[in-house]
Design an enzyme around this catalytic site. Sequence first.
Site, mmCIF file in Angstrom:
data_model
loop_
_atom_site.group_PDB
_atom_site.id
_atom_site.type_symbol
_atom_site.label_atom_id
_atom_site.label_comp_id
_atom_site.label_asym_id
_atom_site.label_seq_id
_atom_site.Cartn_x
_atom_site.Cartn_y
_atom_site.Cartn_z
ATOM 1 N N HIS A 146 -175.984 11.256 13.227
ATOM 2 C CA HIS A 146 -174.933 10.073 13.155
ATOM 3 C C HIS A 146 -173.992 10.211 14.333
ATOM 4 O O HIS A 146 -174.345 10.110 15.222
ATOM 5 C CB HIS A 146 -173.572 11.673 12.658
ATOM 6 C CG HIS A 146 -174.600 11.906 11.593
ATOM 7 N ND1 HIS A 146 -173.967 12.913 10.271
ATOM 8 C CD2 HIS A 146 -175.503 11.905 10.726
ATOM 9 C CE1 HIS A 146 -174.337 12.857 9.263
ATOM 10 N NE2 HIS A 146 -175.684 12.754 9.317
ATOM 11 N N GLU B 161 -170.687 10.281 15.403
ATOM 12 C CA GLU B 161 -170.490 11.319 16.186
ATOM 13 C C GLU B 161 -171.091 11.640 17.156
ATOM 14 O O GLU B 161 -170.577 11.359 18.287
ATOM 15 C CB GLU B 161 -169.366 12.122 15.493
ATOM 16 C CG GLU B 161 -168.238 11.031 15.054
ATOM 17 C CD GLU B 161 -168.979 11.129 13.133
ATOM 18 O OE1 GLU B 161 -168.121 10.438 12.296
ATOM 19 O OE2 GLU B 161 -170.269 10.275 12.819
ATOM 20 N N CYS C 259 -168.618 14.401 8.800
ATOM 21 C CA CYS C 259 -169.441 15.077 7.602
ATOM 22 C C CYS C 259 -168.973 16.384 8.960
ATOM 23 O O CYS C 259 -168.545 16.868 10.039
ATOM 24 C CB CYS C 259 -171.138 14.894 7.856
ATOM 25 S SG CYS C 259 -171.591 15.120 9.542
ATOM 26 N N CYS D 243 -170.747 16.736 12.213
ATOM 27 C CA CYS D 243 -169.873 16.189 12.818
ATOM 28 C C CYS D 243 -168.431 16.880 13.250
ATOM 29 O O CYS D 243 -168.204 16.684 14.652
ATOM 30 C CB CYS D 243 -169.318 14.850 12.891
ATOM 31 S SG CYS D 243 -171.194 14.074 12.482
#
Length: 159
Positions: free
Chosen positions: A56, A58, A86, A89
């Site tokens: 992801h 991040e 999310c 993250c």
Amino acid sequence: MNTEQQEAFMREAIALSLTNIKTCKGGPFGAVIVKNGEIIARGANNVTSTNDPTAHAEVVAIRQACEHLQTFQLTGCEIYASCEPCPMCLGAIYWARLDKLYYANTKTDAAAINFDDKFIYEELEKPLEHRTLFTQQLLRDEALEAFKKWSQMDEKIEY
């Protein structure tokens, strides 16, 4: 840091999310990490291009920032994400010890385009035996040996 600078950093995260759509490397997400008023890391969602469900934006940015600073803790840094993180993250942001989190789109906005993490939040609230993912503990006594040895070590790096 003033609002104008913060908005510039957020615009960079948003630009990364838009570029990611054009390059088809993953979902429409971008993130930047800032230290002392300078961007030190950039990340875009690379899940589908790397076959890595943890890639992801991040997490990609956190990995890059840690490599850049040669540390596993990002105290003194801020993260700007194009979307509310999310659960994975958000956990990574806490583990990395970032000082501040700024985000643009909400998790509700993400759910509206089929990036919905609601089921994870709901699963985490359930007792283990009621979760969708079968979970069973095995060999705890044997595994505790590593924890005992770790706790007795003098030469370790705490985190």
